[in-house]
Design an enzyme around this catalytic site. Sequence first.
Site, mmCIF file in Angstrom:
data_model
loop_
_atom_site.group_PDB
_atom_site.id
_atom_site.type_symbol
_atom_site.label_atom_id
_atom_site.label_comp_id
_atom_site.label_asym_id
_atom_site.label_seq_id
_atom_site.Cartn_x
_atom_site.Cartn_y
_atom_site.Cartn_z
ATOM 1 C CB SER A 156 2.666 14.239 -4.450
ATOM 2 O OG SER A 156 3.871 13.926 -4.223
ATOM 3 C CB SER A 157 -2.304 13.621 -3.377
ATOM 4 O OG SER A 157 -3.599 13.805 -4.116
ATOM 5 C CE LYS A 206 2.427 8.027 -7.817
ATOM 6 N NZ LYS A 206 3.366 7.030 -7.997
ATOM 7 C CB VAL A 252 2.822 7.633 5.254
ATOM 8 C CG1 VAL A 252 3.966 8.505 5.368
ATOM 9 C CG2 VAL A 252 1.508 8.415 5.698
ATOM 10 C CG ASP A 275 5.131 11.565 -8.036
ATOM 11 O OD1 ASP A 275 5.360 11.519 -9.225
ATOM 12 O OD2 ASP A 275 5.187 10.668 -7.406
ATOM 13 N N GLY A 327 4.286 4.464 -2.324
ATOM 14 C CA GLY A 327 4.317 4.688 -3.565
ATOM 15 C C GLY A 327 3.049 5.083 -4.270
ATOM 16 C CG LEU A 328 -0.199 4.227 -2.806
ATOM 17 C CD1 LEU A 328 -1.129 3.742 -1.619
ATOM 18 C CD2 LEU A 328 -0.633 3.497 -4.304
ATOM 19 N N GLY A 385 0.796 9.994 -1.784
ATOM 20 C CA GLY A 385 -0.281 10.650 -0.744
ATOM 21 C C GLY A 385 0.433 12.198 -0.439
HETATM 22 O O1 C5P Z 1 10.713 15.173 -6.390
HETATM 23 P P1 C5P Z 1 10.752 14.402 -5.248
HETATM 24 O O2 C5P Z 1 11.385 15.048 -4.263
HETATM 25 O O3 C5P Z 1 9.429 13.799 -5.110
HETATM 26 O O4 C5P Z 1 11.718 13.016 -5.440
HETATM 27 C C1 C5P Z 1 11.989 12.404 -4.403
HETATM 28 C C2 C5P Z 1 13.383 11.582 -4.711
HETATM 29 O O5 C5P Z 1 13.169 10.731 -5.681
HETATM 30 C C3 C5P Z 1 14.470 12.585 -5.290
HETATM 31 O O6 C5P Z 1 15.282 13.072 -4.310
HETATM 32 C C4 C5P Z 1 15.332 11.457 -6.290
HETATM 33 O O7 C5P Z 1 16.277 10.810 -5.514
HETATM 34 C C5 C5P Z 1 14.254 10.503 -6.676
HETATM 35 N N1 C5P Z 1 13.619 10.832 -7.901
HETATM 36 C C6 C5P Z 1 14.680 10.693 -9.259
HETATM 37 N N2 C5P Z 1 13.884 11.404 -10.459
HETATM 38 C C7 C5P Z 1 12.714 11.619 -10.523
HETATM 39 C C8 C5P Z 1 12.075 11.720 -9.644
HETATM 40 C C9 C5P Z 1 12.526 11.469 -8.178
HETATM 41 O O8 C5P Z 1 15.712 10.135 -8.898
HETATM 42 N N3 C5P Z 1 12.097 11.949 -11.621
#
Ligand code: C5P
Length: 288
Positions: A103-104, A10, A95, A136, A98-99, A101
């Site tokens: 999560s997808s 994405k 990896v 994501d 910011g894409l 990967g």
């Molecule tokens: O949810 P995920 O594990 O992908 O998020 C990775 C990190 O990004 C979280 O631990 C947090 O530090 C940050 N994050 C955030 N707010 C969000 C999504 C991610 O602070 N809405």
Amino acid sequence: MKVFVKAPAKINLSLDVLYKRDDGYHELEMVMTTIDLADRLELTLLEESEIRISSQSRYVPDDERNLAFQAAKLLKQKFQVEKGVEISIEKNIPVAAGLAGGSSDAAATLRGLNKLWGLSLSIEELAEIGAEIGSDVSFCVYGGTALAKGRGEKIKLLPTPPSCWVILAKPPIGVSTTEVYNKLNLNEISHPNTNLMVQAIKEKNYQAICNNLNNVLENVTLSEYPEVKQIKEHMEKFGADGVLMSGSGPTVFALIQHDSRKERVYNSLKGFCRQVFAVRLLGTNHLS
Ligand code: C5P
């Protein structure tokens, strides 16, 4: 029995951070869309109750750290599935880029196992489960184009944007999303008007989409890594219609409609950046 699933990357067309929440996450408003750069997953049914994971890429963990593994484990526990799965990932998405990967891959695993394990869950149910794995993942379960709110898990689907090229360039650095959010100064954010991007997509107004590209995490990563800024400037100079960093970076993408300009930007980047991709916007979701 085997199931093959595609896991597209994405990009964020818009990313705004509204405030920091009590649970430590940030309240977001994002417009995301899938692109035709994808990992491919092969899921093989195992009679024994085991989850195995492998990949040709040395950057992909082959254990619990892998979000696809976590997705399989979560589904197995929730629905008391007795059988197992062998997940093989062909990694094409860079990896820590910011894409989305990882999560997808998790989202594709949920969609694939829904079939392989005969769970008959709806896309909405899979997206809700996905939110437990990562912010994501819900979007990646749907794919296509969407407005995402909350932690990123509240999804409102949008129509497909006008078709165009997406040139992506990833400098050889990995960025930690957590660190980028930690370094973001919430008082210094100049908030984009997310609604303008939503309107632009609804009206299929390509120029307005390019004009409203915005990511409030960009300045954090740009100030830390001059090479990201350099790539942005380079894409602009060589004729991109719009340029933005995706997610927490470091990948930068350019939107371009004309084939000849796409060639120019792509070829000029190849000279100094190893990971450069020219793909189309996908736009279509997994409901259709
Ligand atoms: O949810 P995920 O594990 O992908 O998020 C990775 C990190 O990004 C979280 O631990 C947090 O530090 C940050 N994050 C955030 N707010 C969000 C999504 C991610 O602070 N809405």
